[in-house]
Design an enzyme around this catalytic site. Structure first.
Site, PDB file in Angstrom:
ATOM      1  N   ASP A  31       0.850  -1.194   0.000  1.00  0.00           N
ATOM      2  CA  ASP A  31       0.000   0.000   0.000  1.00  0.00           C
ATOM      3  C   ASP A  31       0.885   1.243   0.000  1.00  0.00           C
ATOM      4  O   ASP A  31       1.620   1.482   0.956  1.00  0.00           O
ATOM      5  CB  ASP A  31      -0.901  -0.046   1.243  1.00  0.00           C
ATOM      6  CG  ASP A  31      -1.624   1.253   1.519  1.00  0.00           C
ATOM      7  OD1 ASP A  31      -1.782   2.061   0.589  1.00  0.00           O
ATOM      8  OD2 ASP A  31      -2.038   1.453   2.682  1.00  0.00           O
ATOM      9  N   ASN A  33      -0.258   4.568  -0.427  1.00  0.00           N
ATOM     10  CA  ASN A  33      -0.851   5.829   0.045  1.00  0.00           C
ATOM     11  C   ASN A  33      -1.430   5.773   1.446  1.00  0.00           C
ATOM     12  O   ASN A  33      -1.992   6.757   1.937  1.00  0.00           O
ATOM     13  CB  ASN A  33      -1.923   6.317  -0.948  1.00  0.00           C
ATOM     14  CG  ASN A  33      -3.097   5.345  -1.070  1.00  0.00           C
ATOM     15  OD1 ASN A  33      -3.207   4.370  -0.332  1.00  0.00           O
ATOM     16  ND2 ASN A  33      -3.968   5.611  -2.028  1.00  0.00           N
ATOM     17  N   ASP A  35      -3.981   3.985   2.729  1.00  0.00           N
ATOM     18  CA  ASP A  35      -5.416   3.793   2.950  1.00  0.00           C
ATOM     19  C   ASP A  35      -5.757   2.363   3.365  1.00  0.00           C
ATOM     20  O   ASP A  35      -6.924   2.019   3.538  1.00  0.00           O
ATOM     21  CB  ASP A  35      -6.213   4.183   1.700  1.00  0.00           C
ATOM     22  CG  ASP A  35      -5.918   3.287   0.489  1.00  0.00           C
ATOM     23  OD1 ASP A  35      -5.048   2.400   0.593  1.00  0.00           O
ATOM     24  OD2 ASP A  35      -6.561   3.497  -0.559  1.00  0.00           O
ATOM     25  N   ASP A  39      -1.928  -1.262  -3.820  1.00  0.00           N
ATOM     26  CA  ASP A  39      -2.167  -0.510  -5.049  1.00  0.00           C
ATOM     27  C   ASP A  39      -0.990  -0.679  -6.007  1.00  0.00           C
ATOM     28  O   ASP A  39       0.039  -1.275  -5.666  1.00  0.00           O
ATOM     29  CB  ASP A  39      -2.429   0.964  -4.736  1.00  0.00           C
ATOM     30  CG  ASP A  39      -1.437   1.555  -3.737  1.00  0.00           C
ATOM     31  OD1 ASP A  39      -0.223   1.267  -3.870  1.00  0.00           O
ATOM     32  OD2 ASP A  39      -1.856   2.298  -2.835  1.00  0.00           O
ATOM     33  N   ASP A 212      -9.671 -15.998 -16.470  1.00  0.00           N
ATOM     34  CA  ASP A 212     -10.536 -16.426 -15.377  1.00  0.00           C
ATOM     35  C   ASP A 212     -11.710 -17.238 -15.927  1.00  0.00           C
ATOM     36  O   ASP A 212     -12.310 -16.876 -16.937  1.00  0.00           O
ATOM     37  CB  ASP A 212     -11.052 -15.180 -14.644  1.00  0.00           C
ATOM     38  CG  ASP A 212     -11.876 -15.523 -13.423  1.00  0.00           C
ATOM     39  OD1 ASP A 212     -11.334 -16.166 -12.509  1.00  0.00           O
ATOM     40  OD2 ASP A 212     -13.063 -15.143 -13.383  1.00  0.00           O
ATOM     41  N   GLU A 277      -7.424 -20.671 -16.493  1.00  0.00           N
ATOM     42  CA  GLU A 277      -7.979 -21.287 -15.301  1.00  0.00           C
ATOM     43  C   GLU A 277      -9.158 -22.119 -15.790  1.00  0.00           C
ATOM     44  O   GLU A 277     -10.254 -21.615 -15.993  1.00  0.00           O
ATOM     45  CB  GLU A 277      -8.459 -20.240 -14.289  1.00  0.00           C
ATOM     46  CG  GLU A 277      -9.013 -20.874 -13.018  1.00  0.00           C
ATOM     47  CD  GLU A 277     -10.185 -20.124 -12.395  1.00  0.00           C
ATOM     48  OE1 GLU A 277     -10.509 -20.413 -11.230  1.00  0.00           O
ATOM     49  OE2 GLU A 277     -10.802 -19.273 -13.060  1.00  0.00           O
TER      50      GLU A 277
END
Length: 544
Positions: A31, A33, A35, A39, A212, A277
């Site tokens: 992370d 930033n 929060d 990211d 997926d 997958e």
């Protein structure tokens, strides 16, 4: 980005045949930033760690615009980055740095369904039955006197019926959450849209796609009943996945889609690839997804599902290698991912589970083909089994009580207190809490510690990258005669021979006559001309 030395990106178009690919669950990796959510800038900052770990490529879970009902697998815009993860500019900067460091980028593509927030589905709900807008999805009339019953008996993978009724009386199909309506892949508009999406990301430099639910896009004509289900027999239909045929999975027409995608991938330089997958009832049907005119790889989940026994692993490996020979494509080995319980816990949790997990890693990395790692397995992370119910976000949890959140807890990087450096200095936010026991498992706690799991992975990946007997051009597996409960095989390239020995029996065994010890998952002691291999341990030996 942290200062680091570049590593040239290989120019081999067949790089994927023997690559080690590291799965990044973006929300839980790093992370930037503060929060509490991972990211793309956070990933970019940590790329040197992945380069130094020794992997070849990264597979990123979905980072597209999404309501996040299912962790981003409910996509509202396939051509943009969700603000929680950053921007397209952040993606471009991340992939540029990754390529400079010799890391390729594979992105997740979710073609079976969109988010219910996707503009197409919003338009479909606003349109009338039989409209072109609804034709992009699978809407149908209900059964019963007034259409009050679902069109058929299909069940959601997440539990409950696979159909939801809309106010005008029609039903729409969602094989997962109601917020994930299935697309109609017999509609040419849907096919054209995804071909354009492929080109959008290929133009931005991605090296491949993980597809997926690659087995799911085509449903049987007429939407026939399965014939059994939770309400009638007590058996969930999902239990047939990989064991039998379902009318909504692995239909023959799905291969037409991949035959249209392969020329697109081949039209770009640098060996762009796709991995499925896919679940199928037989190895032969699974093999159909792979080939020079379809996809490059399909995950071998049998290896992940193998029990802790020599017979189970031997059977899985032999079957996978035989399939590989038939289709002329490499096997793909995997021990954990974002949908499965971490293998430390599957193998018994605690010290026993970790010991077995380390041994299984050496077994996997010595086999020919491509290996996929799940973030945190290089730290020996176990499944977090005691997350409070109110913090769990897996949509399957609300419908079945089963949760995948325990393998998605953010990575521990450093520090004495949770979230262990997941965010910037001073940040204490994390979308899922890390347990106190992870302090000893952080990257900082293990880096440079000779017997740590992190250093075992670094050593094994370094050897795999440089050893001729473990290269894509090396020979296959030659099984060696051993005591019961022990697996041993060798691979060779010229005069270089590497032997992997795994002790899955209940007693220590002597491994001798294989040459010099290269790496081991547990401490070994000399015994005569060989080494004493403890219970649940593996080692590599070499002769040159």
């Amino acid at each position: 980005m942290t200062a680091t030395q570049p590593r040239p990106l290989t120019t081999d178009d067949d790089w994927w045949r023997s690559a080690v690919v590291y799965q990044v669950y973006v929300r839980s990796f790093a992370d930037a930033n503060g929060d509490g959510i991972g990211d793309l800038p956070g990933l970019r900052n940590r790329l040197p760690y992945l380069r130094d770990l020794g992997v070849d490529a990264l597979w990123l879970t979905p980072f597209y615009t999404s309501p996040m009902v299912d962790g981003g697998y409910d996509v509202a815009d396939y051509r943009d980055v969700d603000p929680m993860f950053g921007t397209l500019a952040d993606f471009d900067a991340m992939i540029a740095d990754a390529h400079t460091l010799g890391l390729r980028i594979i992105v997740d593509l979710v073609p079976n369904h969109t988010s219910s927030a996707h503009p197409w589905f919003v338009a479909a709900l606003a349109a009338a039955p039989g409209s072109p807008e609804r034709a992009r999805y699978l809407f149908a009339e209900g059964r019963g006197e007034h259409g009050e019953l679902p069109p058929n008996d299909w069940e959601s993978i997440f539990g409950g019926p696979a159909w939801t009724r809309v106010p005008d009386g029609q039903w729409y199909l969602h094989l997962f959450d109601p917020a994930q309506p299935d697309l109609n892949w017999r509609n040419p508009e849907v096919r054209a849209e995804f071909e354009d999406i492929l080109r959008f990301w290929l133009d931005r430099g991605v090296d491949g796609f993980r597809i997926d639910v690659a087995h799911g896009m085509i449903k049987a004509e007429g939407l026939p009943d399965v014939g059994f289900g939770t309400l009638t027999t007590g058996q969930r239909q999902v239990e047939l996945l990989g064991k039998g045929r379902l009318p909504y999975f692995d239909q023959d027409e799905v291969h037409d889609i991949y035959r249209s995608w392969r020329p697109i991938l081949d039209s770009y330089p640098g060996g762009r690839m796709a991995v499925a997958e896919a679940w199928a009832e037989t190895p032969q049907r699974l093999a159909r997804y792979i080939g020079p005119d379809e996809l490059h790889q399909a995950f071998s989940f049998d290896f992940l599902d193998a029990t802790w026994s020599a017979d189970s692993f031997r059977k899985v490996v032999d079957t996978a290698l035989a399939e590989s020979t038939i289709v002329g494509a490499p096997t793909t080995w995997v021990l954990s991912n974002h949908d499965k319980q971490r293998h430390v816990t599957r193998y018994g949790d605690g010290p026993d589970g970790l010991r077995r997990a380390r041994a299984a890693t050496l077994l996997m990395l010595a086999l020919p083909g491509c290996a996929y790692l799940f973030q945190g397995e290089e730290l020996g992370l176990p499944e977090v089994l005691d997350l409070p119910d109110e913090l769990r976000q897996d949509p399957a949890f609300l419908r079945t009580g089963e949760s995948r959140d325990g393998c998605r807890v953010p990575l521990p990087w450093d520090g004495e207190l949770p979230p262990y450096g997941f965010g910037p200095a001073g940040s204490d936010r994390s979308w899922l809490p890390a347990p106190a026991t992870w302090r000893a498992l952080s990257v900082a706690a293990q880096a440079g510690v000779p017997d740590s799991t992190l250093e075992l992975y670094r050593a094994a990946l370094r050897i795999r990258r440089g050893h001729p007997a473990l290269s894509a051009d090396a020979g296959g597996v030659t099984w060696l005669t051993t005591e019961p409960g022990v697996l041993a095989f060798s691979r060779a390239a010229g005069d270089a021979v590497l032997t992997c020995v795994v002790n899955l029996s209940g007693a220590p065994v002597v491994a001798g006559g294989h040459g010099e010890l290269v790496v081991a998952s547990a401490p070994l002691t000399r015994q005569g001309d060989g080494h004493l291999l403890p219970v649940d341990a593996a080692a590599w030996f070499e002769r040159r």
